[in-house]
Design a protein around this motif. Sequence first.
Motif, PDB file in Angstrom:
ATOM      1  N   UNK A   9     114.178  23.109  38.013  1.00 21.85           N
ATOM      2  CA  UNK A   9     112.944  22.824  37.283  1.00 21.85           C
ATOM      3  C   UNK A   9     112.662  21.235  37.180  1.00 21.85           C
ATOM      4  N   UNK A  10     112.329  20.699  38.427  1.00 18.63           N
ATOM      5  CA  UNK A  10     112.027  19.429  38.686  1.00 18.63           C
ATOM      6  C   UNK A  10     110.806  19.028  38.076  1.00 18.63           C
ATOM      7  N   UNK A  11     109.995  20.145  38.305  1.00 21.12           N
ATOM      8  CA  UNK A  11     108.219  19.963  37.860  1.00 21.12           C
ATOM      9  C   UNK A  11     107.521  18.681  38.354  1.00 21.12           C
ATOM     10  N   UNK A  38     110.401  23.233  42.067  1.00 20.99           N
ATOM     11  CA  UNK A  38     110.340  21.777  42.278  1.00 20.99           C
ATOM     12  C   UNK A  38     108.938  21.449  42.060  1.00 20.99           C
ATOM     13  N   UNK A  39     107.888  22.165  41.951  1.00 19.93           N
ATOM     14  CA  UNK A  39     106.544  21.518  41.669  1.00 19.93           C
ATOM     15  C   UNK A  39     105.935  22.223  40.349  1.00 19.93           C
ATOM     16  N   UNK A  40     104.841  21.807  39.733  1.00 19.49           N
ATOM     17  CA  UNK A  40     103.982  22.393  38.724  1.00 19.49           C
ATOM     18  C   UNK A  40     104.234  21.417  37.284  1.00 19.49           C
ATOM     19  N   UNK A  41     103.250  21.425  36.644  1.00 24.48           N
ATOM     20  CA  UNK A  41     103.287  20.465  35.519  1.00 24.48           C
ATOM     21  C   UNK A  41     103.156  19.024  35.774  1.00 24.48           C
ATOM     22  N   UNK A  54     115.675  18.179  51.820  1.00 27.37           N
ATOM     23  CA  UNK A  54     116.784  17.728  52.515  1.00 27.37           C
ATOM     24  C   UNK A  54     118.111  18.361  51.610  1.00 27.37           C
ATOM     25  N   UNK A  55     117.723  19.423  50.655  1.00 27.52           N
ATOM     26  CA  UNK A  55     118.987  19.764  50.079  1.00 27.52           C
ATOM     27  C   UNK A  55     119.579  21.030  50.914  1.00 27.52           C
ATOM     28  N   UNK A  56     120.665  21.248  50.696  1.00 27.58           N
ATOM     29  CA  UNK A  56     121.606  22.377  51.398  1.00 27.58           C
ATOM     30  C   UNK A  56     120.427  23.842  51.353  1.00 27.58           C
ATOM     31  N   UNK A  57     120.150  24.005  49.966  1.00 29.79           N
ATOM     32  CA  UNK A  57     119.127  25.111  49.829  1.00 29.79           C
ATOM     33  C   UNK A  57     118.380  25.049  48.510  1.00 29.79           C
ATOM     34  N   UNK A  58     117.334  25.644  48.383  1.00 28.54           N
ATOM     35  CA  UNK A  58     116.475  26.013  47.320  1.00 28.54           C
ATOM     36  C   UNK A  58     116.066  27.072  47.021  1.00 28.54           C
ATOM     37  N   UNK A  59     116.237  27.805  46.017  1.00 28.59           N
ATOM     38  CA  UNK A  59     115.455  29.186  45.761  1.00 28.59           C
ATOM     39  C   UNK A  59     114.007  29.244  45.084  1.00 28.59           C
ATOM     40  N   UNK A  60     113.445  30.247  45.137  1.00 25.72           N
ATOM     41  CA  UNK A  60     111.729  30.305  44.728  1.00 25.72           C
ATOM     42  C   UNK A  60     112.003  30.372  43.288  1.00 25.72           C
ATOM     43  N   UNK A  61     111.080  29.269  42.796  1.00 26.49           N
ATOM     44  CA  UNK A  61     110.499  29.284  41.223  1.00 26.49           C
ATOM     45  C   UNK A  61     109.364  29.729  41.175  1.00 26.49           C
ATOM     46  N   UNK A  62     108.952  30.421  39.795  1.00 25.74           N
ATOM     47  CA  UNK A  62     107.818  30.811  39.448  1.00 25.74           C
ATOM     48  C   UNK A  62     106.731  29.922  39.800  1.00 25.74           C
ATOM     49  N   UNK A  63     106.779  28.785  39.475  1.00 29.99           N
ATOM     50  CA  UNK A  63     105.755  27.722  39.884  1.00 29.99           C
ATOM     51  C   UNK A  63     105.590  27.359  41.250  1.00 29.99           C
ATOM     52  N   UNK A  64     106.778  27.618  41.850  1.00 27.65           N
ATOM     53  CA  UNK A  64     106.506  27.410  43.633  1.00 27.65           C
ATOM     54  C   UNK A  64     105.883  28.465  43.835  1.00 27.65           C
ATOM     55  N   UNK A 202     119.880  24.046  33.149  1.00 27.14           N
ATOM     56  CA  UNK A 202     118.682  22.932  32.527  1.00 27.14           C
ATOM     57  C   UNK A 202     117.632  22.445  33.424  1.00 27.14           C
ATOM     58  N   UNK A 203     116.936  21.459  33.091  1.00 28.67           N
ATOM     59  CA  UNK A 203     115.980  21.021  33.776  1.00 28.67           C
ATOM     60  C   UNK A 203     115.975  19.386  33.988  1.00 28.67           C
ATOM     61  N   UNK A 204     115.577  19.173  35.191  1.00 26.81           N
ATOM     62  CA  UNK A 204     115.660  17.718  35.541  1.00 26.81           C
ATOM     63  C   UNK A 204     114.188  17.057  34.966  1.00 26.81           C
ATOM     64  N   UNK A 205     113.264  17.801  35.132  1.00 22.43           N
ATOM     65  CA  UNK A 205     111.758  17.176  34.923  1.00 22.43           C
ATOM     66  C   UNK A 205     111.190  17.622  33.649  1.00 22.43           C
ATOM     67  N   UNK A 206     111.626  18.656  32.939  1.00 24.18           N
ATOM     68  CA  UNK A 206     111.155  18.828  31.650  1.00 24.18           C
ATOM     69  C   UNK A 206     111.884  19.551  30.585  1.00 24.18           C
TER      70      UNK A 206
END
Length: 258
Positions: A9-11, A38-41, A54-64, A202-206
């Motif tokens: 939740x970098x957002x 990663x995105x949204x808000x 560049x991360x090893x992997x990322x899963x899909x979030x609802x905002x993505x 938890x969240x990085x961005x919000x």
Amino acid sequence: MNRTAILSDIHGNLAALQAVMAHIETQKVDRLVCLGDVVGYGPKPCDCLDIVMDFSFCVLGNHDSSALFDPEGFNAAAEQAIFWTRSQLEKRDDRQASDEGPCVSRRRMDFLCGLPRTVREDNVLFVHGSPRGPTNEYVMPEDIQNTKKMEKLFSLVPHLCFQGHTHVPGIFTTDSTFLRPDDLPDGFDVTDPDIQLMINVGSVGQPRDGDPRSCYVTFDGQHLEFHRVEYDVEQTVSQIEAESELDNFLGYRLRDGR
């Protein structure tokens, strides 16, 4: 398992992500993963995507997902923000990685299109929402009172499930307990293969637990630890205020971790 930093939740909050990345440099991790949104808000979706790619992997979030398709169930401010985010992602950037390479905007969209809904490594599951609804289902602290829901969720957890989505960090246990980071100053031992846990990183961005600091987790296969990181909240507030299509409330709430 390699020592892993797990973010979620970098957002689009670049100031928060940069502060977390600097903190991770002190943690001697072997890899970084992201649990989506990663995105949204936030005001810097493209910059945040460029880092996470560049991360090893990322899963899909609802905002993505909503940045690619029409949002469902969003409030007015969130919906307006995701349409603005999409416009930023679709802007053509003629800078090329190579003479043959795709434009930067296409690489970002291709990255989002290719995100998996889940990743499983042995007996550890990584999702955005929950093991039952990987992209969209919320698991809130108060859900420990919902016995049927928790039993169903834990029936899908192999040993550990790392998740985000609620922006509220903590650990759900099978005995209907929710352990907050403040309850775990020394982290949490997960060496017992018979335990089942759902860990919200938890969240990085919000953040939404009343603590405005960013949150992420480190995990080495035996022990996990929550980390809180201060960042320049006012920088992000100013960036949101500068974008007429973003609701200022999305910045102001960051001051209170709500």
